[in-house]
Design an enzyme around this catalytic site. Structure first.
Site, PDB file in Angstrom:
ATOM      1  N   GLU A  97       0.733  -1.064  -0.183  1.00  0.00           N
ATOM      2  CA  GLU A  97       0.048  -0.058   0.016  1.00  0.00           C
ATOM      3  C   GLU A  97       0.942   1.331  -0.078  1.00  0.00           C
ATOM      4  OE1 GLU A  97      -3.290   0.488   0.138  1.00  0.00           O
ATOM      5  OE2 GLU A  97      -4.149  -1.657   0.629  1.00  0.00           O
ATOM      6  N   ASP A 182      -6.977   1.748  -7.883  1.00  0.00           N
ATOM      7  CA  ASP A 182      -5.393   2.015  -7.481  1.00  0.00           C
ATOM      8  C   ASP A 182      -4.668   0.878  -8.099  1.00  0.00           C
ATOM      9  OD1 ASP A 182      -7.018   0.003  -5.848  1.00  0.00           O
ATOM     10  OD2 ASP A 182      -5.356   0.201  -4.223  1.00  0.00           O
TER      11      ASP A 182
END
Ligand SMILES: [Zn+2]
Length: 284
Positions: A97, A182
């Site tokens: 992330e 994303d």
């Protein structure tokens, strides 16, 4: 950097509440946190939450890396997903992330509004850009910091060196199309993949994107005044020759395009693909 006992040496390890059973990682999935930028905020959430989410690594805006799940254990980062026909990517992937606000809405005067109400400006500290891609749709996005890109590359190079089962790098939007956007369109995916995997050179990708597919594989016959025609990795005369195709050889053309005023074709020869200049061929 080094992976020892499924942990990245010398960085903070904060054990995640949602750590699953043993896995053999084959791909790395890159994500945006789509949340606040303050250091530690996303890592704390991903370590302990009621939403049952977790991830192996978090990369802060300043490039700091935190590990939350050992690289041989399952984390809950991908959700419903598939990679080249295999479903449930959490079972065979490592998740990273990257701290980034994710998709934002455009306000006046170059402002960008994050989903949690915070407004960002192009103020030297944050760079805001409009981008639209088929996969992301239109949006306003924040660039990643150079420290984050460097940290992602270092981490990926370490993972691919120390975990021999790893084969590829992908993104959440790629494995969950239509559901996730994303990493954002400003992430230099092609360059990172080229650097770490040594393939998918940006020049090759650019050539793919600015050419069109041949509806039926047209056959071209090489016809030069010399002994053959150079087949190249991308359509330019830079030092990028793969091999020479002998005169008289007929090859199937897969794509074609005009680059720097010359017409080129992507052809197959001797089990490989490469670009040739059309003016040294005849229809076969
Ligand atoms: Zn994601």
């Amino acid at each position: 950097m080094r992976i020892t006992n499924h942990r990245l040496e010398g960085i903070d390890f904060v054990p995640a509440r949602w750590t699953g059973g043993t896995i053999t990682p084959e791909i790395v999935v890159l994500h945006d946190t789509a949340g606040r930028l303050e250091k530690g905020n996303s890592a704390r959430y991903l370590a302990d939450n009621d939403a049952k989410v977790s991830v192996h690594f978090v990369i802060e805006r300043d490039g700091t890396i935190t590990q939350l799940v050992p690289t041989n254990r399952r984390a809950n980062h991908a959700g419903q997903s598939s990679f080249h026909g295999r479903h449930g990517c959490n079972d065979f992937s490592i998740g990273i992330e990257i701290v980034n606000p994710g998709k934002m809405e455009a306000g006046g005067h170059g402002e960008a509004l994050a989903w949690w109400g915070q407004v960002f400006h192009n103020d030297g500290k944050h760079e805001i850009l409009h981008r639209q891609t088929p996969e992301h749709g239109p949006g306003v996005w924040m660039t990643y910091t150079p420290e984050q890109i460097a940290a992602v590359c270092n981490l990926l190079e370490t993972l691919f060196r120390d975990i021999p089962t790893l084969e590829d790098i992908t993104t959440h939007w790629y494995i969950s199309p239509g559901r996730k956007v994303d990493t954002n369109p400003l992430f230099p995916l092609a360059q990172v993949r080229a650097l770490v995997l040594g393939r998918d050179d940006p020049a090759v990708i650019e050539a793919e994107e600015s050419s069109t597919e041949e509806p039926t594989a047209t056959m071209l016959r090489v016809a030069t005044s010399g002994s053959g025609l150079n087949m190249r990795r991308w359509p330019s005369f830079n030092p990028n020759v793969i091999t020479s195709i002998p005169n008289g050889t007929a090859v199937p053309a897969l794509r074609s395009g005009v680059f720097d005023g010359r017409s080129w074709s992507l052809v197959q020869y001797d089990g490989r693909e490469g670009w040739i200049v059309n003016s040294y061929t005849q229809p076969a």
